[in-house]
Design a protein around this motif. Structure first.
Motif, PDB file in Angstrom:
ATOM      1  N   UNK A  12       0.671  -1.182   0.131  1.00 52.15           N
ATOM      2  CA  UNK A  12       0.066  -0.013  -0.135  1.00 52.15           C
ATOM      3  C   UNK A  12       0.857   1.200  -0.035  1.00 52.15           C
ATOM      4  N   UNK A 143      -0.248   6.783   2.049  1.00 51.93           N
ATOM      5  CA  UNK A 143      -0.754   5.500   1.609  1.00 51.93           C
ATOM      6  C   UNK A 143      -2.296   5.496   1.792  1.00 51.93           C
ATOM      7  N   UNK A 144      -2.832   4.748   0.915  1.00 51.81           N
ATOM      8  CA  UNK A 144      -4.504   4.850   1.015  1.00 51.81           C
ATOM      9  C   UNK A 144      -5.299   5.783   0.473  1.00 51.81           C
ATOM     10  N   UNK A 254     -13.249   1.803  -1.320  1.00 52.31           N
ATOM     11  CA  UNK A 254     -12.194   2.574  -1.721  1.00 52.31           C
ATOM     12  C   UNK A 254     -12.648   3.636  -2.643  1.00 52.31           C
ATOM     13  N   UNK A 283     -10.661   7.678  11.388  1.00 50.86           N
ATOM     14  CA  UNK A 283      -9.581   8.825  11.207  1.00 50.86           C
ATOM     15  C   UNK A 283      -9.772   9.534  10.205  1.00 50.86           C
ATOM     16  N   UNK A 287      -3.797   7.622   6.698  1.00 51.66           N
ATOM     17  CA  UNK A 287      -3.859   6.684   7.653  1.00 51.66           C
ATOM     18  C   UNK A 287      -2.493   6.854   8.387  1.00 51.66           C
ATOM     19  N   UNK A 288      -1.501   7.486   7.888  1.00 53.12           N
ATOM     20  CA  UNK A 288      -0.200   7.542   8.640  1.00 53.12           C
ATOM     21  C   UNK A 288       0.019   8.858   9.423  1.00 53.12           C
ATOM     22  N   UNK A 289      -0.725   9.840   8.951  1.00 50.71           N
ATOM     23  CA  UNK A 289      -0.512  11.177   9.443  1.00 50.71           C
ATOM     24  C   UNK A 289      -1.730  11.914   9.990  1.00 50.71           C
ATOM     25  N   UNK A 290      -3.013  10.978   9.986  1.00 52.43           N
ATOM     26  CA  UNK A 290      -3.959  11.632  10.145  1.00 52.43           C
ATOM     27  C   UNK A 290      -4.323  11.841  11.836  1.00 52.43           C
TER      28      UNK A 290
ATOM     29  N   UNK B  15      -1.649   8.697  15.490  1.00 51.73           N
ATOM     30  CA  UNK B  15      -1.219   8.258  14.482  1.00 51.73           C
ATOM     31  C   UNK B  15       0.320   7.742  14.456  1.00 51.73           C
ATOM     32  N   UNK B  16       0.516   6.848  13.670  1.00 54.76           N
ATOM     33  CA  UNK B  16      -0.196   6.206  12.506  1.00 54.76           C
ATOM     34  C   UNK B  16      -0.904   5.160  12.706  1.00 54.76           C
ATOM     35  N   UNK B  17      -2.310   5.070  11.982  1.00 55.06           N
ATOM     36  CA  UNK B  17      -3.177   4.065  12.383  1.00 55.06           C
ATOM     37  C   UNK B  17      -3.032   2.891  11.573  1.00 55.06           C
ATOM     38  N   UNK B  18      -2.095   2.766  10.554  1.00 55.29           N
ATOM     39  CA  UNK B  18      -1.738   1.392   9.889  1.00 55.29           C
ATOM     40  C   UNK B  18      -0.738   1.209  10.640  1.00 55.29           C
TER      41      UNK B  18
END
Ligand code: SF4
Ligand code: SF4
Lengths: 414, 320
Positions: A12, A143-144, A254, A283, A287-290, B15-18
């Motif tokens: 991803x 990503x995402x 998606x 969120x 997905x990484x910075x939210x 964060x991060x959520x993944x």
């Protein structure tokens, strides 16, 4: 491919998703909640005021932040310090209609155009940077998030308008569009550079390094495609900015939606037919910075790039106190060459001075350290905490040294 | 039912959520899977006594950890599997018929002094397993020496051959390369299952549990120094591949040197760390008093780790 192949082997993270569909229409919400923190409510807007699409609701003093307009026909149901609430109503024959404008025709440039676009609701902070070179970040930010390819290819007209307006701002001497390697997009008169579409290359400072080969070079800035899309939206539609493009992502679907500013996340999820269950994480952002949301009545704003549901059980849970086990994974993946392991420990024990000495403010907030942490430590959160404290301390010191200055100048500086 | 009608409680997180999905517990599970081939080979060659040593070592390691977390008023960490993995690795370094008391002592020392004394998993400056091993090895060399413990076998100990009879004696000795690979040699019960460990090590690499720089350069270090010596005098010094296939070289390269708490975090540091460990291994075997230098080589490299960690790039955008 080096160690990263081992630690970061999430497909991803490849930021091209072959998503070229046009954007879907978002919901027609029954109520809106528009954030007005630091805004000034426009004259004549009070409870029970009847509003129409494009009507000015509130203004922001700063040139960086776009003014606020109503996206729908409705009636203001409540105003408090933080929000304006609007209930949707049916359009009536005598409701005023806003005439679209042609900003390219009107021909404003420079500062004038910057004000105009701010008044049309566009956040101008990144767009209006005064730099030698401005790089348009054509990658999906996280990503995402999947709207970038669609904007670059399917919504090219919008983008072209955005870039033309951007050029006329004349704040940057040179504008470059950074697109994923392998992309075939081309625009007349626009310099294009190709970057590896692999997270974290989409983080602005990392992108600048990928393009220029330098870390934090002076006089070079970056602006997100999302932001430029907003400018282009105003340019093509001729109306104030009232919506944003949002990726809605869950385990089952998606899709990218054009969502009216102020729509609640609950309405958007229902519209997108995303089922929620107990224990899911909701969120806003990437997905990484939210950021995590606790309630469904939080709303989508102009800067929202995505809305994601992380289903319960799909990631190992964070369990509160979890000591670092020195696995070193975070150290290996940190694109800023920091040591998130020790930084997070200093922050954990409130040793913010040491964090500062160890360069924690240079963190680019990519979130990779937390993504790889086998102890499930909130590594990025610790570093954000340290940086916030460092900022506080710096401000404190700053005011402190001004102690002898007259009250007026201190006030002004604040 | 629409979402707003349900009264949903969301899980809050930061964060991060993944997440990559790797956790301490899952890593332990991967270790266990990776060690299974060697476990089977050990039982195949050495029978029930080997199984006994392994089980006892795991049991004592886990109990010791539980005991210490209670005494230290910590939350129990026994379920994360790290103690069990340490117990098994420790057993791998013992002769198949080591007396039970020595197994208990070693496992207790490993977890108490090699792990809990420093605060638990990941805080130890020297490999947990090797601390326990070294304590009993130095105190009771006879009981820890596979060559003197395993009398009723047809296998021979290649390292003893090398040490006391020289490299030439290896030529007429009764072992073959494939024999060595399949563990047909006297040695510690798990460490001598060369091929099985190799398979397990590659599994860990593929899963991203261990760092390839360390394993690869540990082996390169061994080959390099052994090749130089072998070049100088082949009659005195064994061939580089002989060193790979004997003693606990493979076990150390993939399972012990890679314990990340006491290995460097960055690539260059790991490479140097691996090379140092591998080189020390051959040097100890050649010039030291011990036949198998591998565990000591790893411990020495562990102690040098803070220095390797000093090699680091400039933070983002910092010049000079
Ligand atoms: S978020 Fe973590 S990995 Fe990313 S730059 Fe900051 S410290 Fe490094
Ligand atoms: S990834 Fe987590 S456990 Fe590993 S060193 Fe970094 S903070 Fe510590």
């Amino acid at each position: 491919m080096r160690q990263r192949f081992q630690i970061l082997n999430d497909p991803r993270f490849r930021l091209v998703y072959d998503e070229k569909r046009r954007f879907f229409e978002g919901p027609d919400p029954a109520t809106l909640r528009l954030n007005i923190e630091h805004f000034k409510v426009a004259d004549g807007i009070k409870k029970k005021t009847r509003v129409f699409p494009g009507m000015l609701l509130a203004t922001h003093a700063s040139l960086d932040k776009g003014d606020l307009h109503s996206p729908i026909y409705g009636i203001v149901s409540d105003i408090n310090a933080r929000s304006i609430f609007v209930d949707a109503v049916k359009r009536e024959a005598d409701d005023p209609v806003l005439e679209p404008r042609d900003f390219l025709e009107e021909g404003r440039e420079g500062e004038e155009l910057r004000w105009q676009m701010k008044e049309m609701g566009v956040n101008m902070r990144s767009l209006g940077q005064k730099v030698k070179t401005l790089i348009i970040n054509g990658l999906n930010p996280d990503p995402g998030v999947t709207w970038a390819e669609s904007i670059l290819q399917t919504h090219a007209n919008n983008l072209r308008h955005g870039m033309e307006l951007q050029r006329r701002l004349t704040r940057a001497d040179r504008i470059i569009l950074a697109v994923p390697k392998g992309s075939t997009v081309s625009y007349d008169g626009v310099d294009i550079v190709y970057v590896e579409p692999e997270y974290p290359n989409s983080v602005n400072s990392v992108l600048i390094r990928e393009v220029t080969g330098e870390e934090n070079p002076p006089d070079i800035g970056a602006v997100g495609l999302h932001n430029l899309w907003s400018l282009g939206r105003v340019g093509t539609s001729g109306y104030p900015l009232m919506e944003t493009v949002v990726t809605v992502g869950s385990a089952t679907q998606w899709k990218n939606y054009i969502v009216k500013n102020g729509t609640s996340v609950g309405q958007l999820l229902t519209h997108a037919k995303v089922e929620l269950n107990e224990g899911d994480t909701l969120l806003r952002g990437g997905p990484l910075r939210g950021e995590c949301l606790d309630r469904l009545d939080r709303s989508i704003s102009k800067g929202t790039v995505g809305l994601f549901v992380v289903e319960a059980g799909t990631v190992p849970p964070m369990e509160g106190h979890s000591p670092c086990v020195n696995c070193g994974a975070c150290v290996q993946v940190c694109p800023a060459h920091l040591n998130p392991s020790t930084l997070s420990r200093y922050a954990e024990f409130a040793n913010y001075n040491v964090c500062f000495q160890e360069h924690s403010p240079l963190c680019v907030e990519c979130g990779l350290c937390g993504y790889v942490c086998i102890a499930r430590r909130p590594v990025l959160q610790y570093i954000r905490l340290a940086n916030a404290k460092i900022k506080q301390m710096q401000e404190f010191v700053y005011v402190d040294t001004e102690e002898n200055a007259s009250d007026e100048t201190t006030e002004a500086k604040k | 039912m629409s979402n707003s009608e349900k009264n949903i409680l969301f899980a809050m997180s930061a964060a991060p959520f993944w997440h990559c999905g790797r956790t301490i517990t899952k890593n332990s599970m991967h270790y266990m899977i990776a060690l299974m081939p060697a476990v089977f080979m050990a039982i195949w060659h050495w029978g029930i006594p080997a199984l006994g040593v392994m089980s006892l070592s795991i049991l004592v390691a886990m109990l010791t950890e539980e005991l210490f977390t209670r005494v230290m008023h910590r939350t129990s960490t026994i379920a994360d599997g790290t103690a069990a993995v340490s117990g098994l690795l420790l057993a791998f370094l013992m002769p198949a018929n080591a007396p039970y008391w020595i197994v208990i002592l070693a496992a207790f020392c490993a977890i108490s002094l090699g792990k809990m004394a420093f605060g638990g998993y990941g805080a130890n400056p020297v490999n947990t397993v090797l601390v326990g091993w070294a304590m009993v090895f130095v105190s009771f060399p006879v009981f820890m020496d596979p060559n003197s413990m395993l009398l009723q076998t047809d296998f021979i100990d290649p390292l003893v051959r090398l040490k006391y009879f020289g490299a030439e004696a290896l030529q007429n000795a009764s072992f073959t390369t494939s024999g060595l690979m399949f563990g047909e040699q006297i040695g510690a019960l798990g460490a001598s299952q060369i091929l099985a460990l190799l398979v397990g090590g590659l599994y860990l690499l593929a899963r991203g549990v261990i760092r390839w720089e360390i394993s690869l350069f540990f082996l390169i270090g061994v080959l390099l120094v052994a090749a130089i010596l072998n070049e100088v005098d082949p009659s005195k010094y064994a061939s580089p591949f002989f060193h790979l296939m004997t003693g606990s070289t493979i076990l150390c390269a993939f399972f012990l040197a890679t314990e990340f708490a006491c290995a460097p975090d960055r690539s260059l540091g790991m490479i140097l760390f691996g090379l140092t460990g591998g080189a020390l291994l051959v040097i100890i075997r050649t010039y030291g008093v011990y036949t198998d230098g591998a565990p000591f080589a790893v411990m020495l490299a562990n102690l040098l780790c803070p220095y390797f960690d000093m090699i680091k790039p400039k933070p983002f955008g910092v010049k000079k």
